[in-house]
Design an enzyme around this catalytic site. Sequence first.
Site, short mmCIF file in Angstrom:
data_model
loop_
_atom_site.label_atom_id
_atom_site.label_comp_id
_atom_site.label_asym_id
_atom_site.label_seq_id
_atom_site.Cartn_x
_atom_site.Cartn_y
_atom_site.Cartn_z
N SER A 87 54.43 3.70 7.79
CA SER A 87 55.86 3.57 8.09
C SER A 87 56.11 2.16 8.57
O SER A 87 55.20 1.49 9.09
CB SER A 87 56.26 4.58 9.17
N TYR A 94 55.03 7.49 17.48
CA TYR A 94 54.76 7.60 16.04
C TYR A 94 54.29 6.26 15.48
O TYR A 94 53.34 6.20 14.70
CB TYR A 94 56.04 8.05 15.34
N LYS A 133 50.77 5.17 13.45
CA LYS A 133 50.75 4.58 12.11
C LYS A 133 50.10 3.19 12.14
O LYS A 133 49.41 2.80 11.18
CB LYS A 133 52.16 4.50 11.54
#
Length: 231
Positions: free
Chosen positions: A137, A150, A154
């Site tokens: 991402s 998050y 990633k």
Amino acid sequence: MTAHRSIALVTGASRGLGRALAADLARDGWRVVVDARHGDQLADAVAGLPGVVDVPGDVADPAHRTALAEIVDDLGGLDLLVLNASVLGPSPQPELADYPLDVLEQVLRVNVLAPLGLVQALRGLLRPGARILAVTSDAGAEPMAGWGGYGTSKAALEHLAAVLAVENPQWRVYVVDPGDMRTAMHQEAFPGEDISDRPEPETVVPALRALVDGDLPSGRHRAADLVAVTS
């Protein structure tokens, strides 16, 4: 790829990008092993697709990863591993100072440790020239308020993939940023907002196929750049 029937394993294939890519590969003649946590959703996602083996389970569970490896072994090896399964964490996304550490631990377990565990379980079954696609991402490359948990997972996945590429030149290891898509996870990230302007996951599949079918060196790629090159 070689003359044998190509074999892929796609995690998180019950919805979104994983579902779209698995369907595209199956229709193109690949044998595809798919997994997801919710068995009913997974079965619905692959219903009617040729050559697909659905294996419900959680990639964070070592026993599930072993089961996936055993199925791949029975099929004769692996040409493509797509590390797509991931969890978002809390919704809406909290700032890091407020992030519950037990939840962050689970995000890291699913988004970082499980992909590495799967590579370890499959390393003897990945054929020379096999592709590994780790779905990332922009939050893994840029500091964004509210995306610390998050994004950290990633970023760690991206570095993990880069090191795997250096240590295993017999594979092509790609990190691919698909961009914003109209998916359930994206909706979870923006609760109550209208995300109908985001593109469908199917529009990203040609970019992934450019990595799967092409001969680009290992590295990080944006789907938008790959689509621009192939169109």
